[in-house]
Motif scaffolding. Structure first.
Motif, mmCIF file in Angstrom:
data_model
loop_
_atom_site.group_PDB
_atom_site.id
_atom_site.type_symbol
_atom_site.label_atom_id
_atom_site.label_comp_id
_atom_site.label_asym_id
_atom_site.label_seq_id
_atom_site.Cartn_x
_atom_site.Cartn_y
_atom_site.Cartn_z
ATOM 1 N N LEU A 45 -2.537 -25.678 70.122
ATOM 2 C CA LEU A 45 -1.246 -25.446 69.595
ATOM 3 C C LEU A 45 -0.839 -26.928 69.017
ATOM 4 C CD1 LEU A 45 0.320 -22.669 71.716
ATOM 5 C CD2 LEU A 45 0.014 -22.766 69.108
ATOM 6 N N CYS A 46 -1.084 -27.673 70.142
ATOM 7 C CA CYS A 46 -0.711 -29.164 69.842
ATOM 8 C C CYS A 46 -1.119 -29.906 68.596
ATOM 9 C CB CYS A 46 -0.748 -30.079 71.206
ATOM 10 S SG CYS A 46 -0.187 -31.669 71.119
ATOM 11 N N ILE A 47 -2.523 -29.874 68.437
ATOM 12 C CA ILE A 47 -3.267 -30.751 67.721
ATOM 13 C C ILE A 47 -2.931 -29.970 66.127
ATOM 14 C CG2 ILE A 47 -4.806 -31.821 69.274
ATOM 15 C CD1 ILE A 47 -7.222 -29.948 68.282
ATOM 16 N N THR A 48 -2.833 -28.472 66.212
ATOM 17 C CA THR A 48 -2.860 -28.137 64.829
ATOM 18 C C THR A 48 -1.420 -28.217 64.276
ATOM 19 O OG1 THR A 48 -2.531 -25.794 65.749
ATOM 20 C CG2 THR A 48 -4.890 -26.636 65.310
ATOM 21 N N ASP A 49 -0.443 -28.595 64.920
ATOM 22 C CA ASP A 49 0.810 -28.925 64.561
ATOM 23 C C ASP A 49 0.927 -29.649 63.262
ATOM 24 O OD1 ASP A 49 3.799 -28.571 65.544
ATOM 25 O OD2 ASP A 49 3.653 -30.694 65.039
ATOM 26 N N LYS A 50 1.837 -29.793 62.512
ATOM 27 C CA LYS A 50 1.824 -30.685 61.406
ATOM 28 C C LYS A 50 1.900 -31.991 61.697
ATOM 29 C CE LYS A 50 6.766 -30.488 59.524
ATOM 30 N NZ LYS A 50 7.250 -29.891 60.920
ATOM 31 N N GLU A 51 2.330 -32.496 62.780
ATOM 32 C CA GLU A 51 2.251 -34.008 63.440
ATOM 33 C C GLU A 51 1.117 -34.122 64.249
ATOM 34 O OE1 GLU A 51 5.756 -36.020 63.196
ATOM 35 O OE2 GLU A 51 5.566 -34.560 61.402
ATOM 36 N N GLY A 52 0.342 -33.047 64.543
ATOM 37 C CA GLY A 52 -1.002 -33.351 65.332
ATOM 38 C C GLY A 52 -2.037 -33.920 64.703
ATOM 39 N N ILE A 53 -3.096 -34.153 65.512
ATOM 40 C CA ILE A 53 -4.575 -34.876 64.953
ATOM 41 C C ILE A 53 -5.151 -34.134 64.009
ATOM 42 C CG2 ILE A 53 -4.258 -36.732 66.611
ATOM 43 C CD1 ILE A 53 -6.669 -35.158 68.111
ATOM 44 N N ARG A 54 -4.973 -32.695 63.771
ATOM 45 C CA ARG A 54 -5.768 -31.875 63.295
ATOM 46 C C ARG A 54 -4.801 -30.837 62.494
ATOM 47 N NH1 ARG A 54 -11.537 -30.896 63.565
ATOM 48 N NH2 ARG A 54 -12.468 -32.799 63.584
ATOM 49 N N PRO A 55 -3.856 -31.100 61.875
ATOM 50 C CA PRO A 55 -2.760 -30.263 61.466
ATOM 51 C C PRO A 55 -3.661 -29.054 60.575
ATOM 52 C CG PRO A 55 -2.547 -32.188 60.474
ATOM 53 C CD PRO A 55 -3.704 -32.521 61.096
ATOM 54 N N ASN A 56 -3.219 -27.994 60.783
ATOM 55 C CA ASN A 56 -3.845 -26.470 60.520
ATOM 56 C C ASN A 56 -2.479 -25.579 60.492
ATOM 57 O OD1 ASN A 56 -4.975 -24.118 60.026
ATOM 58 N ND2 ASN A 56 -7.074 -24.692 60.849
ATOM 59 N N ARG A 57 -2.197 -25.363 59.379
ATOM 60 C CA ARG A 57 -0.737 -24.636 59.415
ATOM 61 C C ARG A 57 -1.000 -23.045 59.777
ATOM 62 N NH1 ARG A 57 3.246 -25.835 54.487
ATOM 63 N NH2 ARG A 57 4.721 -24.453 54.977
ATOM 64 N N VAL A 58 -2.267 -22.246 59.263
ATOM 65 C CA VAL A 58 -2.293 -21.342 59.482
ATOM 66 C C VAL A 58 -2.735 -20.736 60.926
ATOM 67 C CG1 VAL A 58 -3.771 -19.037 58.733
ATOM 68 C CG2 VAL A 58 -3.188 -20.881 57.006
#
Ligand SMILES: Nc1ncnc2c1ncn2[C@@H]1O[C@H](COP(=O)(O)OP(=O)(O)OP(=O)(O)O)[C@@H](O)[C@H]1O
Ligand SMILES: [Mg+2]
Lengths: 220, 342
Positions: free
Chosen positions: A39-52
């Motif tokens: 949840l943290c890394i896929t956030d748009k500020e995270g290291i692997r943003p993944n919106r879906v």
């Protein structure tokens, strides 16, 4: 009731409570920790943003979290039966405890990991650190004190949930309080049980704080 | 070492577009210390982040060591980043690791290096930055200057070719700034590391840089040797950065003023008093910001000349004789910059 019998009852209840709480917290962390990190890394500020992915996981987590535990307990009974073969007793209560607490743990892990200084992440990225190593060598170690504090909160919350599981016939302290205090008007037994629960919560909380203070290298 | 060709970076959000960098072309040579100066928001951090591709440029090319950064695979990109280490204004050390283990970090990521080898090298680096006695402390127990030294040691752990410094001294007091700048210069000279220094302070540039680019609203206003830009700034923004507004208040219209530039070529000596004695005239010092490092003078001074034209001639001849760079500043020019800024 004679004191010896009461003591035996309490001791059994305590043992069963510990078994349920510790086993379900451990398994809930096996699910919640990676989930929180994702949840943290896929956030748009995270290291692997993944919106879906972030939105889907976020939705599932929120949905499970908004169901009151008692309802969840009953609602997933068919699932519980599939997994452990029964819907009564301590082991059967572990299943809903995990389902109910893993999403909550995921959110706590997420917020702990988000506290890691973005400058530090930028620094390790500038050294060419692969993302997986950033998670294992930076995010988790840097968030460790906060994660431990979160674990203490999680454990006490699960303890609270486990008391509710008394309604489904687990033998834990919560069940004793309900059975004797609520159904049989044995106020003294109920009071002792509640007192015991208060002490356990205090111990977990204090131990958690103590370890957090010991591990955190920022304060001194 | 590094070439930037028509670099562009535009941040797009739902409602707005920010052009943080436009058409940046620069060449940074092997072994030099290159300065990039600009006011807050000029795009300096964006520029360094584009150089090591922490941020993907939206246009143009970054050529590092002859290779186009955009053409690298993910693995190669990570390897390239290890060749250009970065230090920051906020130090950005790992708070839960000791100083020694912070320096070990970049080496731990590399495959096939033994723990003892890593530790030995980290100790060596700590010795280089003068902090071997702090190896077992945690960052929170160190001062800002010490933390930056640790960050520098950590940055050197990958044996980089380039060191990118983003406002590395901006959070430090003047004395600590001096020692960090000397350290960076020493690393440049002794290890041959090319350095890119990002700053908003001219005094950082004048002290350690060979060449400088002035960044203004995402554009390069001018670039050249520090000495040339310093003595003959071509643009408004450079003038502003060199002579900060508000520092010179006593500009008297109609008076001739000279700006003297000391770039370390002048040896320590009382230049002004020698001048007043030899030229037999008095001057008024309007502004001075000079520093003596290794008995060499750096910085600048603004003096107001006497009205006597012959005395003025004598002063200029004296300065030329002493090899001190100077440039005439007029009150008009300064008022102009003042109003343009407002
Ligand atoms: N992630 C981002 N999204 C949108 N705009 C951005 C982003 N990062 C920077 N900007 C914009 O780009 C411009 C340049 O920012 P940058 O941080 O590079 O400035 P700077 O020169 O480093 O300033 P400072 O000296 O304050 O650090 C600013 O206008 C800023 O608002
Ligand atoms: Mg910046």
């Amino acid at each position: 009731m004679e004191i010896l019998k009461l003591a035996q009852l309490m001791l059994d209840g305590l043992g069963e409570t510990m078994y349920m709480v510790l086993v379900s917290t451990s398994i809930a962390y096996v699910i919640g920790l990676p989930l929180g990190i994702v949840l943290c890394i896929t956030d748009k500020e995270g290291i692997r943003p993944n919106r879906v992915l972030n939105a889907v996981l976020g939705f599932i987590v929120n949905m499970l979290r908004s169901v009151p535990f008692l309802i969840l307990l009953v609602a997933i009974m068919p699932f519980t039966r599939k997994v452990v073969g029964t819907t009564i007793g301590s082991t059967a209560t572990i299943v809903p405890l995990i389902v109910g607490s893993a999403p909550f743990i995921a959110r706590m892990v997420e917020s702990s990991v988000k506290e890691v200084d973005s400058g530090v992440i930028e620094a390790v990225q500038s050294m060419g650190t692969p993302d997986f190593k950033i998670i294992t060598k930076v995010l988790i170690p840097e968030a460790k004190p906060s994660l431990i504090m979160g674990a203490a909160i999680a454990i006490t919350t699960i303890l609270g949930y486990s008391a509710l599981a008394g309604f489904t016939g687990g033998g834990c302290l919560g069940a004793i309080a309900v059975n004797y205090g609520y159904y049989r008007y044995k106020t003294d037994v109920m009071l002792v049980t509640v007192l015991l629960l208060v002490i356990i919560v205090q111990i977990f909380q204090e131990v958690g704080m103590y370890i957090t203070r010991k591990t955190d290298k920022r304060i001194k | 070492m590094i070439q930037l060709e028509h670099l562009n970076k535009t941040y797009t959000s739902e409602r707005s577009e920010v052009e943080a960098l436009s058409d940046i072309s620069l060449t940074i040579n092997d072994g030099e210390i290159f300065g990039i100066i600009g006011l807050s928001g000029a795009g300096k951090s964006t520029l360094v982040r584009c150089i090591n591709f922490l941020e993907r440029p939206t246009g143009g090319k970054v050529i590092f060591d002859g290779r186009d950064m955009a053409s690298l695979s993910h693995k190669e990109l990570l390897a390239a980043r290890r060749q250009m280490s970065m230090i920051f204004q906020g130090f950005n050390l790992l708070s839960q690791r000791t100083v020694l283990r912070n320096v070990c970090f970049p080496m731990e990521i590399e495959k096939g290096r033994s723990r003892s080898e890593i530790t030995a090298k980290a100790m060596d680096l700590l010795r280089t930055v003068g902090l071997e006695d702090k190896a077992d402390s945690y960052p929170s127990q160190l001062s800002g200057g010490q933390q930056q030294r640790v960050a520098i040691a950590r940055a050197l752990a990958t044996d980089p070719k380039v060191l990118l410094c983003d406002e590395a001294t901006s959070a430090l007091d003047p004395t600590t700034t001096q020692s960090i700048l000397s350290l960076i210069k020493r690393i440049n000279r002794e290890m041959g590391v090319t350095v890119i220094v990002i700053t908003h302070e001219m005094k950082v540039i004048e002290q350690i840089c060979d060449r400088v680019a002035v960044l203004d609203h995402g554009l390069i206003a001018e670039q050249g040797n520090v000495r040339d830009v310093f003595i003959h700034p071509k643009t408004e923004i450079s003038r502003n950065l060199i002579l900060p507004q508000g520092e010179v208040t006593e500009f008297i219209p109609g008076e001739r003023c000279l700006r003297l530039v000391f770039d370390g070529e002048t040896l320590l000596e009382p230049v002004i008093s020698t001048m007043t004695m030899e030229c037999k005239c008095k001057v008024n010092i309007l502004f001075a910001n000079t520093k003596i490092i290794d008995s060499r003078t750096y910085g600048q001074m603004l003096i107001q000349m006497p009205e006597d034209e012959l005395a003025q001639e004598r002063i200029m001849a004296f300065l030329e004789d002493k090899n001190i760079d100077f440039r005439e500043e007029t009150a008009d020019g300064n008022t102009e910059t003042g109003s343009a800024d407002a």
